[in-house]
Write an enzyme that holds these catalytic residues in place. Structure first.
Site, short mmCIF file in Angstrom:
data_model
loop_
_atom_site.label_atom_id
_atom_site.label_comp_id
_atom_site.label_asym_id
_atom_site.label_seq_id
_atom_site.Cartn_x
_atom_site.Cartn_y
_atom_site.Cartn_z
N ASP A 1 0.77 -1.29 0.07
CA ASP A 1 0.07 -0.08 -0.08
C ASP A 1 0.98 1.33 -0.03
O ASP A 1 2.06 1.25 -0.34
CB ASP A 1 -0.91 -0.18 1.19
CG ASP A 1 -2.13 0.86 1.08
OD1 ASP A 1 -2.35 1.54 0.14
OD2 ASP A 1 -3.01 0.60 1.50
N ASP B 1 0.59 7.61 4.12
CA ASP B 1 -0.98 8.00 3.90
C ASP B 1 -1.29 8.79 4.98
O ASP B 1 -1.51 8.45 6.14
CB ASP B 1 -1.54 6.59 3.80
CG ASP B 1 -1.31 6.11 2.30
OD1 ASP B 1 -0.57 6.70 1.54
OD2 ASP B 1 -1.85 4.86 2.18
N ARG C 1 0.79 8.60 -7.26
CA ARG C 1 0.30 9.14 -6.04
C ARG C 1 1.56 9.91 -5.31
O ARG C 1 1.90 9.48 -4.21
CB ARG C 1 -0.27 8.14 -5.06
CG ARG C 1 -1.35 7.39 -5.51
CD ARG C 1 -2.06 6.41 -4.77
NE ARG C 1 -3.25 5.71 -5.22
CZ ARG C 1 -3.98 4.90 -4.24
NH1 ARG C 1 -3.55 4.43 -3.21
NH2 ARG C 1 -5.03 4.08 -4.94
#
Length: 681
Positions: free
Chosen positions: A506, A510, A560
């Site tokens: 992942d 984040d 991202r």
């Protein structure tokens, strides 16, 4: 007869055992799908707000096909229930029809389900099907073979269920089922291909008469025969390049695509000791006799780097355990495309002088806190409070748990490697605490496969840590969530590997669920697919906000960087290099000030099918119903598919950062020299 060095074998086995808690992904396999059910609820499991199909974001990943399915606390319970994963619809399968799915199961693959608990009637069965969403194994294009696993509740064991199969197509799905009266709770599902291979040999064409130094991309140090030894069996290590002959090499072709690598000082060649085929096998020098354990393929990776793969073992020359120290061991390891397996092979002409030593870090305010984390009362972490030292995950977790009942600021220095094996939990929780610093000592502070989740916390500093290959816990290297505020992430290294499926890991950092007042500065992010996100959902009530990214190095990452929803974000003086998808992705009204950054070879150049933007340094990519906005100032674009951007908003930040603002060119040089671990303590 030559004999191996036993401690290398022990370290190799130890390192391998650390890669997972119950099950280790097969080296060379490729992840097809994984989910640890973080954030799942009974209300969102079967909706796109939890997971959607990768090829159609309007369709959910999970579909209920019968009975009762309950979700929450990172688990899913099938209570006489069944559900599909990856199916395109709930249209019933038959011997001649299937709705199709998103998984390529046409080759050998493995399904791993982690069962946390079970209950109900012991004779009832737990089953796994492929391309079958009914309760009859014959209702599938695969007939009875569609049932790839079955066990009674009484005989079912908790822990990992491992299912090896080759039943499937290029467009398959799976179904998990418990019969009525049985109950099974799972907390993780993984599907991966089986097998793999090292990259194919290439022939760069080095002349045997030329002299070369061989420099690790990761550490910047040179291959070196320890103590300038001329003896058989002397170890190959890494060391700062000083121009001595024990660091100079000849690459001698064998005419069949391989090289022997001979040391100028000893005349001996690099050799895999005792014909080892194991990860961690020792690398030494030995008299040249032409054996396959002395032959190496040298494979051009681009950008001036090569992998060096042994002909006999098929394994790569590797800086063992990602060492950055002089004397760090050189071993062999399965090729994983890590920077510790990339080598610059540089011709030395005319006895060139070795590179000068790095300039020491500047004094003054360049590394001081600026940005949003300096507002809202500032971020000081554990300054002025208690100090402890830890070298394992269990002690670190316990120290943070005890801090919940103690108002004294706390600084925790990490002096070793935190792993799943020495941790009491799958992740490190910085939860319900304030005034904490977690700082690595020198280059010793490392979290290998273990991430940090900062939840309902404030005034937290994370500094000088190497955090990498995180899949357990939340699956993110650092997650900042649940209204945490005033967080400073500074001078760390974050990485994994890119030769896996994009969903295998992942994010790296984040930020979600109302977290705010955060600064991310002077970090290295590299060798990863999905870099980081700000806001995990299009639900504005859960937005993150007020984040500064400055003087970070983003290298060899897919997308991202970051993905931003709703938030105000300031990005200045960052260096983006070799980004193979897209970089800054602004959605859902986000405002981002993109200032004096250096973009080099950023973006695939493909047209995003969602919004029509060319995938490059800045844009609105890959979904969400609304665009974000960007204020573009003073950036430099080199070899990018788009190099001219018009601002779509004006966004001025509410703080002074003039003392640390540099031109884009200056920022590139500073980031390369001073970002990451080992610069400050």
């Amino acid at each position: 007869m030559r004999k191996g060095i036993s401690f290398i074998s022990v370290l190799s086995l130890f390192f391998t055992l650390l890669l997972g808690f119950n099950y280790t992904t097969t080296l060379g396999s490729t992840m097809i799908y994984s989910d640890d059910f973080l954030g799942v609820t009974s209300g969102n499991l079967f909706t796109t707000s939890y997971k959607s199909l990768p090829n159609d974001p309007s369709k959910p990943m999970y579909l209920k096909t019968g009975g009762t399915v309950i979700a929450g606390s990172s688990t899913v319970t099938l209570d006489g229930g069944r559900m599909t994963i990856g199916a395109l619809s709930t249209s019933s399968t038959s011997s001649s029809s299937t709705p199709g799915g998103v998984f390529d199961l046409s080759g050998n693959y493995r399904i791993v389900l982690n069962v946390s608990s079970k209950g109900g009637t012991s004779s009832k069965k737990f089953q796994v099907y492929v391309d079958n969403n009914t309760t009859s194994q014959s209702n599938s294009i695969h007939g009875g073979a569609s049932k790839v696993y079955e066990e009674t509740i009484g005989n079912l064991s908790t822990g990992n269920i491992i299912i090896d199969s080759n039943i499937g197509t290029q467009n398959s799905f799976i179904q998990i089922r418990t019969e009525s009266g049985g109950s099974v709770t799972i907390n993780e599902v993984r599907i991966e291909t089986q097998g793999g291979s090292s990259p194919p040999p290439s022939q760069p064409g080095f002349s045997p008469n030329d002299e070369f130094r061989i420099i690790s991309r990761f550490s910047g140090k040179a291959l070196d025969v320890i103590n300038a030894s001329q003896e058989n069996g002397a170890e190959i290590v890494q060391w700062d390049f000083n121009g001595s002959s024990n660091q100079v090499w000849h690459l001698i072709p064998d005419g069949q695509g391989y090289y022997s690598i001979a040391n100028k000082n000893s005349g001996r060649v690099i050799d895999v000791y005792n014909w080892s085929t194991a990860n961690g096998g020792q690398i030494v020098q030995w008299d040249s006799w032409g054996g396959d354990c002395q032959l190496w393929s040298v494979n051009d990776l681009g950008n001036g780097y090569y992998s060096i793969i042994n002909k006999f073992s098929g394994k790569s020359l590797d800086v063992y355990n990602f060492s950055q120290q002089n004397g760090g061991i050189i071993a062999q390891w399965e090729y994983l495309n890590g920077h510790n397996q990339h080598w610059a092979i540089e011709k030395i002409s005319g006895g060139s002088n070795p590179p000068s030593n790095p300039t020491p870090p500047p004094s003054g305010s360049m590394f001081d806190l600026v940005g949003y984390a300096a507002l809202n009362g500032g971020t000081t972490g554990g300054a002025g409070g208690d100090v402890i030292y830890v070298d394992n995950g269990a002690d670190l977790y316990q120290a943070l748990r005890q801090k919940r009942n103690n108002n004294t600021p706390l600084t925790i220095y990490i002096t070793g490697t935190i792993t799943q094996a020495n941790s009491s939990h799958s992740k490190i929780d910085v939860k319900d605490v304030s005034d904490v610093s977690i700082i690595g000592v020198g280059t010793s502070g490392e979290l290998d496969g273990v991430g940090i989740t900062i939840s309902r916390a404030n005034n937290i500093i994370i500094r000088n840590l190497s955090i990498h290959h995180v899949r357990q816990g939340s699956g993110t290297a650092i997650e900042i969530t649940e209204s945490s505020h005033n967080i400073w992430i500074d001078h760390n290294d974050f990485y994994s590997q890119t030769d896996v499926h994009k969903d295998y890991y992942d994010g790296l950092v984040d930020i979600k669920r109302n977290a705010e007042y955060i600064t991310v500065s002077w970090n290295k992010f590299y060798d990863h697919h999905k870099g980081m996100l700000v806001g995990h959902t299009d639900n504005e009530s859960l937005k993150a906000d007020k984040i500064t990214y400055h003087h970070n190095y983003f290298y060899n990452i897919g997308t991202r960087l970051p993905l931003i929803r709703y938030a105000d974000v300031h990005m200045f003086n960052n260096y983006f290099k070799d980004i193979f998808g897209s970089a800054i992705n602004a959605r859902m009204g986000a405002r981002v000030r993109v200032e004096n950054n250096y973009f080099d070879n950023v973006g695939s150049g493909q047209v995003d099918t969602h919004a029509g933007y060319i995938q490059g340094p800045i844009g609105w990519f890959y979904g969400s119903s609304q665009t974000g906005y960007w204020h573009v100032i003073g950036n430099k674009f080199v070899n990018c598919p788009v190099s001219n951007y018009t601002s779509t908003t004006t966004f001025n930040v509410p703080y002074n950062y003039s003392s640390v603002l540099h031109t884009a060119d200056e920022a590139k040089d500073l980031v390369l020299q001073y970002a990451g671990v080992g610069i400050i303590n």
